[in-house]
Design a protein around this motif. Sequence first.
Motif, PDB file in Angstrom:
ATOM      1  N   GLY A 106       0.828  -1.216   0.000  1.00  8.36           N
ATOM      2  CA  GLY A 106       0.000   0.000   0.000  1.00  8.36           C
ATOM      3  C   GLY A 106       0.854   1.254   0.000  1.00  8.36           C
ATOM      4  N   TRP A 107       1.906   1.283   0.800  1.00  9.53           N
ATOM      5  CA  TRP A 107       2.802   2.440   0.832  1.00  9.53           C
ATOM      6  C   TRP A 107       3.470   2.646  -0.519  1.00  9.53           C
ATOM      7  N   TYR A 154       1.009   4.126  -2.988  1.00  6.86           N
ATOM      8  CA  TYR A 154       0.759   5.531  -2.654  1.00  6.86           C
ATOM      9  C   TYR A 154       1.964   6.398  -2.996  1.00  6.86           C
ATOM     10  N   ARG A 155       3.174   5.939  -2.711  1.00  2.07           N
ATOM     11  CA  ARG A 155       4.392   6.737  -2.883  1.00  2.07           C
ATOM     12  C   ARG A 155       4.803   6.878  -4.346  1.00  2.07           C
ATOM     13  N   LEU A 197       0.651   6.461  -7.776  1.00  7.99           N
ATOM     14  CA  LEU A 197      -0.577   7.246  -7.908  1.00  7.99           C
ATOM     15  C   LEU A 197      -0.404   8.486  -8.770  1.00  7.99           C
ATOM     16  N   ARG A 198       0.690   9.190  -8.682  1.00  7.59           N
ATOM     17  CA  ARG A 198       0.891  10.441  -9.416  1.00  7.59           C
ATOM     18  C   ARG A 198       1.924  10.228 -10.533  1.00  7.59           C
TER      19      ARG A 198
END
Length: 149
Positions: free
Chosen positions: A114-115, A118-119, A122-123
């Motif tokens: 999950g980290w 997210y890190r 996602l972007r």
Amino acid sequence: MDPEVKQDPTSPEFVADELSVDLTTDDGTLTPVPVTRSDNEQWREFGEKASLFLAELPDYLSSFFGEYKRPIVVVGLVLGSIIAVKLTLAILDSVNDIPLLAPTFELIGLFYSGWFIYRYLLRASNRKELADDFNTLKEQILGNRASND
């Protein structure tokens, strides 16, 4: 047909030239069996051959290893790798048998996944940063292609 005897036939070192003993077989025929030397002489000859072999063994082994060094190293590495994998699997299996340890590792893996998502995923700017880090690592390992051209 008397045998030519060099020594006393009753002595333990008895040696005769072309001594033959006639044995009667089941069908009644006589079969000559030559006896040329005693057991002691045969054992002495065997001992000499064995000591000669053992004396030449280090030379033989060093020439064998020198000639087949590369295949021996490859076989050793393959066997070592197989043993390492089996040992690792045995350790992981024994750790997996400890109560609450396997679910804890699964939970840690889920949190790390999950980290990471997210890190880095996602972007678009973070994905570019991950791609740049990966390419830098690839160049460090494989070498810079621009300098080779």
